[in-house]
Design a protein around this motif. Structure first.
Motif, PDB file in Angstrom:
ATOM      1  N   TYR A 130      15.771  -4.930 138.466  1.00  0.00           N
ATOM      2  CA  TYR A 130      16.910  -5.649 138.572  1.00  0.00           C
ATOM      3  C   TYR A 130      18.177  -4.752 139.008  1.00  0.00           C
ATOM      4  O   TYR A 130      18.325  -3.722 138.266  1.00  0.00           O
ATOM      5  N   LEU A 131      19.037  -4.860 139.817  1.00  0.00           N
ATOM      6  CA  LEU A 131      20.194  -4.335 139.983  1.00  0.00           C
ATOM      7  C   LEU A 131      20.037  -2.960 140.807  1.00  0.00           C
ATOM      8  O   LEU A 131      20.800  -2.200 140.873  1.00  0.00           O
ATOM      9  N   GLU A 132      18.864  -2.746 140.929  1.00  0.00           N
ATOM     10  CA  GLU A 132      18.531  -1.360 141.603  1.00  0.00           C
ATOM     11  C   GLU A 132      19.389  -1.246 143.027  1.00  0.00           C
ATOM     12  O   GLU A 132      19.831  -0.014 143.341  1.00  0.00           O
ATOM     13  N   ASP A 133      19.487  -2.145 143.709  1.00  0.00           N
ATOM     14  CA  ASP A 133      20.355  -2.224 145.113  1.00  0.00           C
ATOM     15  C   ASP A 133      21.818  -1.686 144.605  1.00  0.00           C
ATOM     16  O   ASP A 133      22.260  -1.061 145.160  1.00  0.00           O
ATOM     17  N   SER A 134      22.374  -2.438 143.683  1.00  0.00           N
ATOM     18  CA  SER A 134      23.430  -2.257 143.434  1.00  0.00           C
ATOM     19  C   SER A 134      24.141  -0.804 142.862  1.00  0.00           C
ATOM     20  O   SER A 134      25.343  -0.394 143.211  1.00  0.00           O
ATOM     21  N   VAL A 135      23.208  -0.642 141.888  1.00  0.00           N
ATOM     22  CA  VAL A 135      23.335   0.797 141.303  1.00  0.00           C
ATOM     23  C   VAL A 135      23.212   2.072 142.485  1.00  0.00           C
ATOM     24  O   VAL A 135      23.961   2.867 142.894  1.00  0.00           O
ATOM     25  N   PHE A 136      22.280   1.739 143.411  1.00  0.00           N
ATOM     26  CA  PHE A 136      22.202   2.549 144.758  1.00  0.00           C
ATOM     27  C   PHE A 136      23.324   2.359 145.610  1.00  0.00           C
ATOM     28  O   PHE A 136      23.781   3.484 145.993  1.00  0.00           O
ATOM     29  N   VAL A 137      23.907   1.424 145.948  1.00  0.00           N
ATOM     30  CA  VAL A 137      25.269   1.182 146.716  1.00  0.00           C
ATOM     31  C   VAL A 137      26.227   1.760 145.900  1.00  0.00           C
ATOM     32  O   VAL A 137      27.149   2.665 146.746  1.00  0.00           O
ATOM     33  N   ALA A 138      26.426   1.833 144.762  1.00  0.00           N
ATOM     34  CA  ALA A 138      27.497   2.312 143.832  1.00  0.00           C
ATOM     35  C   ALA A 138      27.540   4.028 144.144  1.00  0.00           C
ATOM     36  O   ALA A 138      28.574   4.651 144.423  1.00  0.00           O
ATOM     37  N   GLU A 139      26.215   4.371 143.880  1.00  0.00           N
ATOM     38  CA  GLU A 139      25.913   5.766 144.126  1.00  0.00           C
ATOM     39  C   GLU A 139      26.343   6.236 145.671  1.00  0.00           C
ATOM     40  O   GLU A 139      27.157   7.482 145.692  1.00  0.00           O
ATOM     41  N   MET A 140      26.227   5.529 146.624  1.00  0.00           N
ATOM     42  CA  MET A 140      26.376   5.713 147.925  1.00  0.00           C
ATOM     43  C   MET A 140      27.939   5.716 148.252  1.00  0.00           C
ATOM     44  O   MET A 140      28.584   6.793 148.917  1.00  0.00           O
ATOM     45  N   LEU A 141      28.596   4.776 147.378  1.00  0.00           N
ATOM     46  CA  LEU A 141      30.230   4.778 147.597  1.00  0.00           C
ATOM     47  C   LEU A 141      30.745   5.604 147.000  1.00  0.00           C
ATOM     48  O   LEU A 141      31.796   6.487 147.393  1.00  0.00           O
ATOM     49  N   ASN A 142      30.180   6.492 145.991  1.00  0.00           N
ATOM     50  CA  ASN A 142      30.718   7.878 145.271  1.00  0.00           C
ATOM     51  C   ASN A 142      30.772   9.066 146.236  1.00  0.00           C
ATOM     52  O   ASN A 142      31.656   9.946 146.083  1.00  0.00           O
ATOM     53  N   ASN A 143      29.971   8.676 147.464  1.00  0.00           N
ATOM     54  CA  ASN A 143      29.942   9.776 148.424  1.00  0.00           C
ATOM     55  C   ASN A 143      31.125   9.694 149.397  1.00  0.00           C
ATOM     56  O   ASN A 143      31.133  10.358 150.365  1.00  0.00           O
ATOM     57  N   GLU A 144      32.005   8.519 149.369  1.00  0.00           N
ATOM     58  CA  GLU A 144      33.057   8.113 150.060  1.00  0.00           C
ATOM     59  C   GLU A 144      32.485   8.064 151.439  1.00  0.00           C
ATOM     60  O   GLU A 144      33.352   8.916 152.403  1.00  0.00           O
ATOM     61  N   PRO A 145      31.849   7.353 151.922  1.00  0.00           N
ATOM     62  CA  PRO A 145      31.251   7.017 153.187  1.00  0.00           C
ATOM     63  C   PRO A 145      32.437   6.303 154.157  1.00  0.00           C
ATOM     64  O   PRO A 145      33.473   5.778 153.533  1.00  0.00           O
ATOM     65  N   ARG A 146      32.323   6.503 155.251  1.00  0.00           N
ATOM     66  CA  ARG A 146      33.066   5.658 156.335  1.00  0.00           C
ATOM     67  C   ARG A 146      32.446   4.403 156.718  1.00  0.00           C
ATOM     68  O   ARG A 146      31.274   4.365 157.261  1.00  0.00           O
ATOM     69  N   ILE A 147      33.005   3.186 156.244  1.00  0.00           N
ATOM     70  CA  ILE A 147      32.607   1.783 156.229  1.00  0.00           C
ATOM     71  C   ILE A 147      33.104   0.975 157.332  1.00  0.00           C
ATOM     72  O   ILE A 147      34.367   0.962 157.328  1.00  0.00           O
TER      73      ILE A 147
END
Length: 323
Positions: free
Chosen positions: A183-200
């Motif tokens: 559970y929450l594997e998606d949310s943890v993945f997205v948080a790690e992605m945001l730590n890379n400061e992407p352009r959204i």
């Protein structure tokens, strides 16, 4: 001469969804945009799901099928990422489906906005054959990282799902789903992605249909895998910037109460572990404002008694009728 791969890699984890899989695949292969590969990742299905995957692959060269023994949703998505060769990655759950022009809308937005790292979009909920649009707060076209973190944890935000986001391959190539989480594997993945400061960039358009199923992994009742929800909350608290911890602490408390309510009659030892974890949670500028009214009431009860909060959750269907 360099041969360009597909623009989109669409990853569909598959596990015992024979009644829904054709609908999911049909929604993808009939898109007006054909520049994609469809990766069907079978996670040790015991029904006809794998046979459906193989049959559909014979009919469409864009479909590729990969199989593994049952290992959980995170490992299944990781296998898809391993084989994806597209410029952008799309995730679709196999009991859900996408709207007719989803890829065309996303492609147009990507081209119009200088190839952003991530595209967020809204979605429909499908429950008892009734469609409703997810109530989404207004966000600017160009979303800041701060807004993205907040939106991940807000009831009317884009949330932490991966299936309502399209990722540039470059931004997630070094990120893996945590295979210890069910559970929450998606949310943890997205948080790690945001730590890379992407352009959204964000779209208000509902482009995805999320099917609410009582037997889906997101809604199953008591088992030890459920405890990984609490572990996922711990990982999020560790990963996100300090300014958002105050949002996550009450969310973690709600998770502990929710899981403990499911454990109290079935596994006393695990129930007591959850209670201990709840009691040890630090209050760090705790912000309950983004929780639902019912969740805020339960947390208020828990301020006085963990056991009474558990009782409230056990009867949540009846209590929610009054809100």
């Amino acid at each position: 001469m360099c041969i360009r791969g597909p623009f989109f890699s669409i990853i569909v984890p598959v596990y015992n969804v024979e009644d829904y899989l054709d609908k999911c695949i049909d929604s993808i292969v009939t898109q007006s945009i054909s520049d994609f590969e469809l990766l069907l990742i079978d996670n040790g299905s015991t029904d006809a799901s794998k046979n459906i995957c193989m049959s559909r692959a014979k009919l469409d060269s864009r479909i590729k099928v990969y199989s593994q023994r049952k290992r959980g949703p995170a490992a299944t998505k990781n296998l898809g990422l391993k084989h994806a060769i597209g410029d952008y990655v799309v995730f679709v759950d196999s009991d859900d489906y996408i709207v007719d022009d989803m890829l065309a809308v996303v492609l147009k937005a990507i081209k119009a906005n200088d190839k952003p790292d991530v595209v967020y979009f809204n979605y429909y909920n499908l429950c008892r054959n009734k469609l409703s649009i997810h109530h989404l707060a207004q966000y600017p076209l160009m979303m800041t990282i701060s807004q993205a973190y907040q939106s991940q944890f807000m009831v009317d935000g884009y949330r932490g799902f991966v299936w309502n986001k399209v990722f540039k391959s470059e931004i997630i190539q070094r990120i893996q789903f945590n295979e210890d989480l069910f559970y929450l594997e998606d949310s943890v993945f997205v948080a790690e992605m945001l730590n890379n400061e992407p352009r959204i960039i964000t779209l208000q358009d509902p482009l995805y249909v999320y099917r609410y199923r009582k037997i889906s992994i997101s809604h199953t009742s008591c088992n030890t895998h459920r405890l990984t929800y609490v572990k996922g909350m711990d990982l999020l608290i560790h990963d996100v910037p300090n300014e958002y911890i105050g949002i996550l602490v009450p969310a973690k408390k709600i998770a502990e109460i929710d899981v403990a309510a499911k454990m109290v009659r079935k596994n006393r030892k695990l129930y007591l572990l959850l209670k201990k974890s709840f009691d040890e949670d630090l209050i760090v500028n705790e912000n309950r404002s983004i929780l639902s009214l019912f969740q805020r009431i339960v947390l208020k009860i828990s301020d006085y008694s963990f056991e009474l909060a558990i009782i409230a959750f056990l009867f949540h269907d009846e209590i929610k009728k009054f809100f």
